[in-house]
Design a protein around this motif. Structure first.
Motif, PDB file in Angstrom:
ATOM      1  N   TYR A  98     -47.975  38.790  32.895  1.00  0.00           N
ATOM      2  CA  TYR A  98     -48.242  38.625  34.332  1.00  0.00           C
ATOM      3  C   TYR A  98     -49.145  39.742  34.845  1.00  0.00           C
ATOM      4  O   TYR A  98     -50.149  39.484  35.530  1.00  0.00           O
ATOM      5  CB  TYR A  98     -46.908  38.615  35.077  1.00  0.00           C
ATOM      6  CG  TYR A  98     -47.022  38.762  36.570  1.00  0.00           C
ATOM      7  CD1 TYR A  98     -47.578  37.754  37.353  1.00  0.00           C
ATOM      8  CD2 TYR A  98     -46.573  39.915  37.205  1.00  0.00           C
ATOM      9  CE1 TYR A  98     -47.683  37.893  38.731  1.00  0.00           C
ATOM     10  CE2 TYR A  98     -46.666  40.054  38.576  1.00  0.00           C
ATOM     11  CZ  TYR A  98     -47.225  39.052  39.335  1.00  0.00           C
ATOM     12  OH  TYR A  98     -47.333  39.193  40.692  1.00  0.00           O
ATOM     13  N   ARG A  99     -48.824  40.977  34.499  1.00  0.00           N
ATOM     14  CA  ARG A  99     -49.661  42.099  34.940  1.00  0.00           C
ATOM     15  C   ARG A  99     -51.062  42.005  34.335  1.00  0.00           C
ATOM     16  O   ARG A  99     -52.055  42.329  34.993  1.00  0.00           O
ATOM     17  CB  ARG A  99     -48.983  43.415  34.579  1.00  0.00           C
ATOM     18  CG  ARG A  99     -47.743  43.732  35.423  1.00  0.00           C
ATOM     19  CD  ARG A  99     -47.270  45.155  35.196  1.00  0.00           C
ATOM     20  NE  ARG A  99     -46.743  45.339  33.853  1.00  0.00           N
ATOM     21  CZ  ARG A  99     -45.445  45.224  33.538  1.00  0.00           C
ATOM     22  NH1 ARG A  99     -44.553  44.909  34.485  1.00  0.00           N
ATOM     23  NH2 ARG A  99     -45.033  45.416  32.308  1.00  0.00           N
ATOM     24  N   ASN A 117     -36.458  35.485  42.208  1.00  0.00           N
ATOM     25  CA  ASN A 117     -36.343  35.148  40.792  1.00  0.00           C
ATOM     26  C   ASN A 117     -35.217  34.120  40.627  1.00  0.00           C
ATOM     27  O   ASN A 117     -34.054  34.465  40.468  1.00  0.00           O
ATOM     28  CB  ASN A 117     -36.057  36.405  39.977  1.00  0.00           C
ATOM     29  CG  ASN A 117     -36.260  36.194  38.491  1.00  0.00           C
ATOM     30  OD1 ASN A 117     -35.923  35.146  37.955  1.00  0.00           O
ATOM     31  ND2 ASN A 117     -36.803  37.199  37.831  1.00  0.00           N
ATOM     32  N   THR A 150     -39.773  40.165  41.391  1.00  0.00           N
ATOM     33  CA  THR A 150     -39.761  39.345  42.588  1.00  0.00           C
ATOM     34  C   THR A 150     -38.348  39.192  43.144  1.00  0.00           C
ATOM     35  O   THR A 150     -37.367  39.137  42.394  1.00  0.00           O
ATOM     36  CB  THR A 150     -40.365  37.958  42.323  1.00  0.00           C
ATOM     37  OG1 THR A 150     -40.314  37.188  43.536  1.00  0.00           O
ATOM     38  CG2 THR A 150     -39.585  37.201  41.251  1.00  0.00           C
ATOM     39  N   TYR A 185     -41.414  36.668  37.624  1.00  0.00           N
ATOM     40  CA  TYR A 185     -41.638  38.096  37.374  1.00  0.00           C
ATOM     41  C   TYR A 185     -40.361  38.852  37.738  1.00  0.00           C
ATOM     42  O   TYR A 185     -39.739  38.579  38.772  1.00  0.00           O
ATOM     43  CB  TYR A 185     -42.825  38.562  38.220  1.00  0.00           C
ATOM     44  CG  TYR A 185     -43.082  40.039  38.215  1.00  0.00           C
ATOM     45  CD1 TYR A 185     -43.307  40.720  37.023  1.00  0.00           C
ATOM     46  CD2 TYR A 185     -43.119  40.759  39.407  1.00  0.00           C
ATOM     47  CE1 TYR A 185     -43.554  42.087  37.024  1.00  0.00           C
ATOM     48  CE2 TYR A 185     -43.367  42.123  39.419  1.00  0.00           C
ATOM     49  CZ  TYR A 185     -43.584  42.777  38.219  1.00  0.00           C
ATOM     50  OH  TYR A 185     -43.836  44.123  38.217  1.00  0.00           O
ATOM     51  N   LEU A 201     -48.165  33.462  29.592  1.00  0.00           N
ATOM     52  CA  LEU A 201     -47.097  33.212  30.562  1.00  0.00           C
ATOM     53  C   LEU A 201     -46.463  31.840  30.335  1.00  0.00           C
ATOM     54  O   LEU A 201     -45.237  31.690  30.360  1.00  0.00           O
ATOM     55  CB  LEU A 201     -47.653  33.280  31.983  1.00  0.00           C
ATOM     56  CG  LEU A 201     -48.051  34.633  32.558  1.00  0.00           C
ATOM     57  CD1 LEU A 201     -48.731  34.444  33.909  1.00  0.00           C
ATOM     58  CD2 LEU A 201     -46.833  35.529  32.698  1.00  0.00           C
ATOM     59  N   ALA A 260     -45.387  32.562  38.593  1.00  0.00           N
ATOM     60  CA  ALA A 260     -44.951  33.794  37.930  1.00  0.00           C
ATOM     61  C   ALA A 260     -44.649  34.872  38.972  1.00  0.00           C
ATOM     62  O   ALA A 260     -43.631  35.564  38.899  1.00  0.00           O
ATOM     63  CB  ALA A 260     -46.030  34.267  36.964  1.00  0.00           C
ATOM     64  N   SER A 261     -45.529  34.981  39.960  1.00  0.00           N
ATOM     65  CA  SER A 261     -45.378  35.996  41.000  1.00  0.00           C
ATOM     66  C   SER A 261     -44.142  35.773  41.844  1.00  0.00           C
ATOM     67  O   SER A 261     -43.420  36.725  42.170  1.00  0.00           O
ATOM     68  CB  SER A 261     -46.630  35.987  41.886  1.00  0.00           C
ATOM     69  OG  SER A 261     -46.446  36.764  43.044  1.00  0.00           O
ATOM     70  N   ASP A 320     -43.467  39.845  31.833  1.00  0.00           N
ATOM     71  CA  ASP A 320     -43.956  40.776  32.847  1.00  0.00           C
ATOM     72  C   ASP A 320     -45.301  41.375  32.432  1.00  0.00           C
ATOM     73  O   ASP A 320     -46.201  41.543  33.266  1.00  0.00           O
ATOM     74  CB  ASP A 320     -42.940  41.891  33.073  1.00  0.00           C
ATOM     75  CG  ASP A 320     -41.698  41.421  33.813  1.00  0.00           C
ATOM     76  OD1 ASP A 320     -41.678  40.259  34.266  1.00  0.00           O
ATOM     77  OD2 ASP A 320     -40.742  42.217  33.938  1.00  0.00           O
TER      78      ASP A 320
END
Length: 508
Positions: free
Chosen positions: A442-443, A429, A426, A423, A461, A418-419, A439
């Protein structure tokens, strides 16, 4: 400086699969009653192109051979582990401070450079800041170099833009530490378990560091030989010119399987070779089209043919080795009727031919693209597979084209992918994915205060990726090494973990 994904994960790319040697996560292919023997030189073969040789540990390490040498010569703050998936290296411990955006990493007691100079927090700060300047947040997820500061002589503090529960995992085997002010790396003065004795044209001889802060290796030396291709490397190990062929692939593994005097090491969940569909624009922007393509693939046939059966079917989610990987998501299978209906509903133009761009980087990558193109014909799709040189691919295709293959060699974290790849913030991507709910999840995962909250966010996710993400993840390839049977203590972790050879030894 232009950021290239190969700076980060090229060394983790590319393996097919073979025979199980030891339990997953074990780091020993010997009997538990056998005591490691001291001495000897382990001769290791690794893939590397002459045009891509690089000794600066903060720059592009496209060659497996260069990444292996750097990983044995230098220490990163953290390295891959089995359970948990993060283990200490130069950092003996770490803690998230009351402000959850801040992490303190403490330098291991006794850590010193190969010339005997103790490692200081100033060295670590310099190294992390230099790495951030070269590769940005993709390697060091802070906003600016000023977010990396010393905390006394033996610790550093990193401040992330938002709470980041997974920072130690995201720093694994990339944060190589060098002396403050170093810009010339020909002598490779690191802090790792081996000291560079010589380096010529990508080939190196590394001798044991008897004063390493960890448990010193029992080997006298490791010699790394660079090979341009897996066939030459496999021939070298089978003719006893080397003792270990690293990341050699399924074809070579099949050749070695059952031969006296050799062992084939299989590392599950090692490499993923997904098909990337651009979500932001172009012919695959409609999620119904992406679902249709996922329904055209015969996953069992892909595993059997693209990776010679040495792998596992996957389910369009990256991070299959993660403990929070959601096995409750319905396994997608081939459904051509539904695929055709979705293509019709989305008014997808079946009169056109669509280019699927690939590269001969990970074993099985080109074959998987061709197999998928053949399978997709049954749904009325016309796909032309174009194979590019890897350098051309990363310059012209990656992050830009609507339809291409990728490969990643670490698969034990949903949040990692994801990171790095999904996301919206990034730089890597791959599918142009911009999804507000993703997003947020993810956070939430990074900010989670407990395991239950982390798991819930991680599974959200995965559900979003499964429903409308930009990846077709048909399967996982196992990692393959071929070793002379006298080589013991080899790592069996997938992905980055395969370069951790400091515990290897030679049986007499």
């Amino acid at each position: 400086m232009r950021i290239n994904r190969r700076q980060f994960l090229a060394a983790g790319a590319g393996v097919s699969a073979l025979t199980v040697l030891a339990a997953c996560g074990s780091a020993d292919n010997s009997s538990s009653s056998t005591t490691p023997r001291s001495g000897g030189t382990l001769r290791v073969g690794a893939i590397g192109k002459a045009s891509k040789i690089e000794q600066d540990p903060h720059q592009t390490l496209s060659n497996d051979s260069d990444f292996l040498i750097a990983s044995l010569t230098y220490d990163a703050l953290t390295v891959p582990g089995a359970d948990p998936n993060v283990a200490p290296r130069l950092a003996s411990r770490w803690e998230q401070l009351p402000d959850p955006r801040r992490w303190r990493f403490t330098i291991a007691e006794g850590a010193a450079f190969h010339d005997g100079v103790p490692v200081s927090s100033a060295d670590v700060v310099y190294s992390l800041q230099r790495l951030h300047e070269i590769a940005g947040e993709t390697k060091v997820p802070v906003t600016s170099p000023n977010d990396i500061v010393a905390d006394g002589p033996n610790a550093v503090i990193l401040t992330t833009p938002a709470p980041n529960r997974d920072l130690p995992m995201l720093l694994r085997l990339v944060t190589f530490t060098v002396k403050q002010g170093t810009t010339d790396f020909a002598k490779a003065v690191g802090t790792g378990p081996f000291i560079m004795e010589s380096f010529t044209n990508g080939n190196a001889r590394l001798v044991r560091n008897p004063k390493w802060h960890g448990t010193p290796s029992v080997l006298d030396a490791i010699e790394v030989t660079r090979f341009e291709d897996t066939t030459a490397m496999a021939n070298a190990v089978l003719s006893n010119q080397i003792d270990l062929a690293s990341n050699v692939g399924a074809v070579a593994g099949r050749t070695a399987e059952g031969r006296n005097g050799f062992t084939v090491v299989r590392r599950p969940n090692d490499v993923v070779i997904p098909i990337v569909m651009r979500t932001s624009d172009g012919p695959f922007a409609d999620p119904r089209v992406r679902e249709a393509l996922r329904l055209t693939v015969d996953r069992d046939a892909m595993v059997k043919q693209a990776v010679s059966g040495y792998g596992a079917v996957a389910n369009d989610v990256l991070g299959t080795g993660d403990p929070i990987y959601d096995k409750s998501l319905p396994q997608r299978t081939r459904d051509l009727d539904k695929a055709k209906a979705l293509l019709s509903q989305s008014n997808f133009d079946l009169t056109k031919t669509y280019q699927l761009i690939t590269k001969d980087e990970a074993p099985g990558e080109v074959d998987s693209a061709k197999l998928f193109a053949e399978q997709a014909k049954a749904a009325g799709l016309n796909i032309d597979v174009v194979t590019q040189d890897a350098n051309v691919f990363y310059d012209d295709t990656w992050l830009k084209a609507p339809f291409y293959t990728a490969n990643w060699g670490t698969n034990d974290s949903v949040v990692f992918f994801a990171s790095k790849t999904m996301y919206s913030g990034t730089k890597w991507n791959e599918s142009g994915f911009a999804d507000a709910a993703f997003d947020t999840a993810y956070r939430n995962a990074l900010a989670a205060n407990d395991d239950a909250s982390y798991k819930a966010a991680g599974q959200e996710l995965q559900k979003i990726q499964y429903d409308r993400g930009g990846y077709l993840v048909w399967g996982m390839a196992d990692g393959i090494d071929i070793a002379n049977s006298r080589v013991r203590g080899l790592p069996t972790l997938g992905g980055f973990g395969r370069v951790q050879l400091e515990r290897a030894w030679l049986q007499s």
